[in-house]
Scaffold this motif. Structure first.
Motif, PDB file in Angstrom:
ATOM      1  N   GLU A  47       0.823  -1.211   0.000  1.00 54.18           N
ATOM      2  CA  GLU A  47       0.000   0.000   0.000  1.00 54.18           C
ATOM      3  C   GLU A  47       0.859   1.263   0.000  1.00 54.18           C
ATOM      4  N   LEU A  48       2.019   1.170   0.639  1.00 53.08           N
ATOM      5  CA  LEU A  48       2.924   2.320   0.681  1.00 53.08           C
ATOM      6  C   LEU A  48       3.780   2.429  -0.576  1.00 53.08           C
ATOM      7  N   GLY A  49       3.688   1.429  -1.450  1.00 50.72           N
ATOM      8  CA  GLY A  49       4.452   1.452  -2.681  1.00 50.72           C
ATOM      9  C   GLY A  49       5.934   1.207  -2.488  1.00 50.72           C
ATOM     10  N   LEU A  50       6.294   0.592  -1.353  1.00 54.39           N
ATOM     11  CA  LEU A  50       7.715   0.391  -1.057  1.00 54.39           C
ATOM     12  C   LEU A  50       8.266  -0.852  -1.734  1.00 54.39           C
ATOM     13  N   ILE A  51       7.431  -1.878  -1.882  1.00 53.56           N
ATOM     14  CA  ILE A  51       7.884  -3.097  -2.550  1.00 53.56           C
ATOM     15  C   ILE A  51       6.787  -3.597  -3.471  1.00 53.56           C
ATOM     16  N   GLY A  52       7.179  -4.386  -4.458  1.00 45.74           N
ATOM     17  CA  GLY A  52       6.203  -4.923  -5.400  1.00 45.74           C
ATOM     18  C   GLY A  52       5.942  -6.398  -5.213  1.00 45.74           C
ATOM     19  N   ILE A  53       6.551  -6.998  -4.186  1.00 47.64           N
ATOM     20  CA  ILE A  53       6.417  -8.441  -4.002  1.00 47.64           C
ATOM     21  C   ILE A  53       5.018  -8.832  -3.558  1.00 47.64           C
ATOM     22  N   GLU A  54       4.276  -7.889  -2.953  1.00 50.73           N
ATOM     23  CA  GLU A  54       2.951  -8.211  -2.430  1.00 50.73           C
ATOM     24  C   GLU A  54       2.035  -8.706  -3.542  1.00 50.73           C
ATOM     25  N   GLN A  55       2.112  -8.095  -4.737  1.00 46.88           N
ATOM     26  CA  GLN A  55       1.253  -8.524  -5.841  1.00 46.88           C
ATOM     27  C   GLN A  55       1.618  -9.915  -6.324  1.00 46.88           C
ATOM     28  N   ARG A  56       2.929 -10.233  -6.336  1.00 49.05           N
ATOM     29  CA  ARG A  56       3.341 -11.563  -6.750  1.00 49.05           C
ATOM     30  C   ARG A  56       2.904 -12.624  -5.744  1.00 49.05           C
ATOM     31  N   VAL A  57       2.987 -12.284  -4.460  1.00 50.79           N
ATOM     32  CA  VAL A  57       2.525 -13.212  -3.435  1.00 50.79           C
ATOM     33  C   VAL A  57       1.017 -13.394  -3.535  1.00 50.79           C
ATOM     34  N   GLU A  58       0.310 -12.303  -3.807  1.00 53.36           N
ATOM     35  CA  GLU A  58      -1.142 -12.388  -3.957  1.00 53.36           C
ATOM     36  C   GLU A  58      -1.518 -13.314  -5.104  1.00 53.36           C
ATOM     37  N   ARG A  59      -0.819 -13.197  -6.230  1.00 54.63           N
ATOM     38  CA  ARG A  59      -1.094 -14.076  -7.368  1.00 54.63           C
ATOM     39  C   ARG A  59      -0.801 -15.531  -7.018  1.00 54.63           C
ATOM     40  N   LEU A  60       0.268 -15.746  -6.259  1.00 52.96           N
ATOM     41  CA  LEU A  60       0.633 -17.097  -5.870  1.00 52.96           C
ATOM     42  C   LEU A  60      -0.434 -17.717  -4.967  1.00 52.96           C
ATOM     43  N   ILE A  61      -0.873 -16.956  -3.958  1.00 52.23           N
ATOM     44  CA  ILE A  61      -1.899 -17.472  -3.045  1.00 52.23           C
ATOM     45  C   ILE A  61      -3.216 -17.672  -3.783  1.00 52.23           C
ATOM     46  N   ALA A  62      -3.549 -16.743  -4.688  1.00 56.20           N
ATOM     47  CA  ALA A  62      -4.794 -16.855  -5.448  1.00 56.20           C
ATOM     48  C   ALA A  62      -4.786 -18.084  -6.362  1.00 56.20           C
ATOM     49  N   SER A  63      -3.603 -18.538  -6.770  1.00 55.61           N
ATOM     50  CA  SER A  63      -3.513 -19.706  -7.648  1.00 55.61           C
ATOM     51  C   SER A  63      -3.772 -21.008  -6.913  1.00 55.61           C
ATOM     52  N   ILE A  64      -3.775 -20.955  -5.574  1.00 59.97           N
ATOM     53  CA  ILE A  64      -4.032 -22.159  -4.772  1.00 59.97           C
ATOM     54  C   ILE A  64      -5.532 -22.254  -4.497  1.00 59.97           C
ATOM     55  N   ASP A  65      -6.143 -23.336  -4.935  1.00 61.04           N
ATOM     56  CA  ASP A  65      -7.563 -23.561  -4.665  1.00 61.04           C
ATOM     57  C   ASP A  65      -7.685 -24.120  -3.251  1.00 61.04           C
ATOM     58  N   PHE A  66      -7.944 -23.221  -2.289  1.00 62.20           N
ATOM     59  CA  PHE A  66      -7.976 -23.611  -0.884  1.00 62.20           C
ATOM     60  C   PHE A  66      -9.016 -24.692  -0.636  1.00 62.20           C
ATOM     61  N   TYR A  67     -10.177 -24.554  -1.257  1.00 64.37           N
ATOM     62  CA  TYR A  67     -11.244 -25.538  -1.068  1.00 64.37           C
ATOM     63  C   TYR A  67     -10.815 -26.908  -1.566  1.00 64.37           C
ATOM     64  N   GLU A  68     -10.286 -26.955  -2.793  1.00 60.26           N
ATOM     65  CA  GLU A  68      -9.894 -28.251  -3.348  1.00 60.26           C
ATOM     66  C   GLU A  68      -8.736 -28.861  -2.563  1.00 60.26           C
ATOM     67  N   LEU A  69      -7.774 -28.027  -2.173  1.00 58.86           N
ATOM     68  CA  LEU A  69      -6.622 -28.532  -1.433  1.00 58.86           C
ATOM     69  C   LEU A  69      -7.043 -29.150  -0.106  1.00 58.86           C
ATOM     70  N   LEU A  70      -7.945 -28.479   0.621  1.00 58.41           N
ATOM     71  CA  LEU A  70      -8.353 -28.991   1.922  1.00 58.41           C
ATOM     72  C   LEU A  70      -9.426 -30.062   1.798  1.00 58.41           C
ATOM     73  N   MET A  71     -10.522 -29.739   1.122  1.00 59.57           N
ATOM     74  CA  MET A  71     -11.677 -30.639   1.119  1.00 59.57           C
ATOM     75  C   MET A  71     -11.477 -31.866   0.245  1.00 59.57           C
ATOM     76  N   GLU A  72     -10.665 -31.753  -0.805  1.00 57.79           N
ATOM     77  CA  GLU A  72     -10.451 -32.894  -1.703  1.00 57.79           C
ATOM     78  C   GLU A  72      -9.084 -33.536  -1.530  1.00 57.79           C
ATOM     79  N   GLY A  73      -8.255 -32.988  -0.638  1.00 57.76           N
ATOM     80  CA  GLY A  73      -6.916 -33.543  -0.479  1.00 57.76           C
ATOM     81  C   GLY A  73      -6.549 -33.814   0.963  1.00 57.76           C
ATOM     82  N   MET A  74      -6.379 -32.751   1.735  1.00 54.12           N
ATOM     83  CA  MET A  74      -5.850 -32.865   3.085  1.00 54.12           C
ATOM     84  C   MET A  74      -6.860 -33.416   4.089  1.00 54.12           C
TER      85      MET A  74
END
Length: 417
Positions: A47-74
Motif C-alpha cells: 500500500e505504501l508502494g515500497l515493494i512490489g512483491i505483495e502482488q506476486r505473493v497475492e497471485r501465488l496465493i490466489a492460484s491455490i484452490d484452498f477448497y480443493e486442497l483442503l476438502m479434496e486432499g488434506m
C-alpha cells in the motif's frame, strides 16, 4: 504445483522453527500468527508502494484452490489420523451425547446463526438472501476437528470431556458438510425443496457415509490381519484414507464421516487385533507426522489467505458483530441438549461442560474452505470476509485460552470425572 508445494512446506518448516525457538505458541497457532503478520506486513508495504512483491505473493496465493486442497486432499488424511487416536470404547459409552450434539446442535446452530445473520447483515447495509445466510450458518457452526484436536493435545482436559469434544468435532464436521451441500444446491437451483427430500438426502449422505466407512475399514482390517509387514500395512492405511475418500465422493456419500468411521475402526480394532507391536509403533509415528505436517501447512495457508481477501469497514464490523452471535448460538445449541439429556435422561456430564464445550468449539480451515467454495458474487465476498474474521478470533482467542479455561473450570476435580 510442485513449486507451490515446495514453497509452502519450506515456509512451514521455517515458521515452525521460529515458533519453537522464540515464540513458543502451539505449533499450528504459532505458524499461523507468523504467516498472518508477514501477510499484513506485505499488504502494508504494498500500500505504501515500497515493494512490489505483495502482488506476486497475492497471485501465488490466489492460484491455490484452498477448497480443493483442503476438502479434496488434506481433509481425508487429517480426519483419518484424528479418528485413529480416539478410544472407541470411550466414544461408544458417550455415543448419545456426541450424536445429539453433532446433529441437533449443528442443525440448530445453522438456523439460529443464519436467522440472526439475515437481520444483522441487513442492518449493516449489506443485505443478502436468507438462503446464503443459512449457508453461512452451516459453514460456521461446526467446530473444526483439525483445530480442535490440535489444541486438545496441549490442554489438560478430563478424559470424558475430551472424548465428547473430539468425537463431536469429528462427526459434526461431516454433518455440516452435508447440510452445506444441501443448502448450496437449493441456493443454486432457486427451487424450493421439501423437508422429506432434504431428510432423504441427509440420511443418504450421512448414514451412507458411515456404512461405507465401516465397509472399507473392515476390508482394510482383513488385509492388515492377513500380513505382517509394517511397510505394506502403513501403505494400506494410506490407500484407505485417500482412495476411500475419493470413492465416497464418487458414490455421493459423506467422505468426512466415512473417514472418521474407518479411522475409528483401524485405530481401535485394527491396532488391537491386526498389527504387531512394531507395526503399531511405525503406524502411529507415520500418522502423527502426517497429521503434524498437514496441520502446520493448513494454518500457514490460513494466515496467508488474508492477502487475497478484500475487506471493508462494513465487512470487518459485520464479522466482529458475528463473533458473539456464533458463540451465543454455540452456547445455546450445546446447553439445551445437555440440559435435557442430564435432567430427563440422566446422562452425566463434567461440571462446566456447557461452558467448556462452547469455548472449545474452535472454527478453522473447513469453514474458510466452504466459504471460498461459494459461487462468485457479492454474497460470497461478504460471507468469506465475515467467516475469516470469526475463524481468526476463534483460533487466536479461543485456541490460546482454552487451556487456561479448562484449568479454572476443573480445578480440584478428579481427572476421570
Amino acid at each position: 504445483m510442485l513449486d507451490i508445494i515446495g514453497l509452502l512446506i519450506t515456509l512451514t518448516a521455517v515458521f515452525s522453527y521460529l515458533n519453537h525457538r522464540y515464540i513458543k505458541l502451539p505449533t499450528t497457532i504459532g505458524v499461523m500468527v507468523i504467516a498472518l503478520v508477514m501477510s499484513l506486513a506485505l499488504v502494508g508495504l504494498g500500500e505504501l508502494g515500497l515493494i512490489g512483491i505483495e502482488q506476486r505473493v497475492e497471485r501465488l496465493i490466489a492460484s491455490i484452490d484452498f477448497y480443493e486442497l483442503l476438502m479434496e486432499g488434506m481433509l481425508s488424511l487429517l480426519l483419518f489420523a484424528g479418528a485413529m487416536h480416539i478410544d472407541l470404547s470411550q466414544l461408544a459409552a458417550r455415543k448419545w451425547p456426541i450424536g445429539v450434539l453433532a446433529t441437533v446442535g449443528t442443525l440448530g446452530s445453522t438456523f439460529l446463526v443464519g436467522a440472526v445473520a439475515w437481520y444483522l447483515f441487513d442492518f449493516a447495509g449489506v443485505p443478502i438472501p436468507l438462503i446464503y445466510c443459512l449457508l453461512f450458518g452451516s459453514l460456521i457452526s461446526p467446530t473444526d476437528p483439525i483445530a480442535v484436536l490440535g489444541i486438545l493435545k496441549s490442554a489438560k482436559v478430563p478424559p470424558s470431556l475430551e472424548v465428547k469434544i473430539a468425537g463431536e468435532s469429528l462427526f459434526n464436521d461431516g454433518v455440516a458438510v452435508v447440510v452445506f451441500t444441501i443448502l448450496l444446491g437449493v441456493a443454486l437451483s432457486g427451487e424450493a425443496v421439501s423437508a422429506a427430500a432434504v431428510a432423504r438426502l441427509f440420511a443418504l449422505e450421512a448414514l451412507g457415509g458411515a456404512a461405507f466407512g465401516f465397509a472399507i475399514g473392515a476390508l482394510a482390517y482383513r488385509m492388515l490381519k492377513s500380513i505382517d509387514s509394517y511397510h505394506v500395512e502403513v501403505l494400506i492405511t494410506l490407500g484407505l484414507a485417500l482412495g476411500g475418500y475419493a470413492l465416497a465422493h464418487q458414490i455421493h456419500v459423506s467422505g468426512p464421516i466415512a473417514m472418521v468411521v474407518a479411522g475409528l475402526l483401524i485405530g481401535n480394532h485394527g491396532r488391537s487385533f491386526a498389527m504387531s507391536d512394531l507395526t503399531r509403533r511405525r503406524l502411529d509415528t507415520f500418522w502423527e507426522i502426517v497429521d503434524e505436517i498437514l496441520n502446520a501447512v493448513l494454518f500457514v495457508l490460513i494466515g496467508f489467505e488474508i492477502i487475497v481477501l478484500k475487506f471493508s469497514t462494513t465487512t470487518l464490523l459485520a464479522g466482529a458483530a458475528m463473533v458473539p452471535v456464533v458463540l451465543l448460538a454455540r452456547f445455546i445449541c450445546v446447553g439445551v441438549p445437555i440440559t435435557v439429556m442430564r435432567d430427563r435422561f440422566y446422562f452425566e456430564f463434567t461440571p462446566h461442560a456447557v461452558k467448556l464445550l462452547t469455548w472449545a468449539g474452535v472454527r478453522g480451515g473447513i469453514s474458510v474452505a466452504l466459504a471460498l467454495s461459494l459461487p462468485a458474487g457479492a454474497e460470497r465476498d461478504l460471507i468469506v470476509s465475515v467467516t475469516y474474521v470469526v475463524v481468526l478470533f476463534s483460533i487466536l482467542v479461543q485456541g490460546l485460552t482454552i487451556g487456561a479455561a479448562v484449568k479454572r473450570a476443573i480445578a480440584g476435580m478428579p481427572r476421570d470425572a
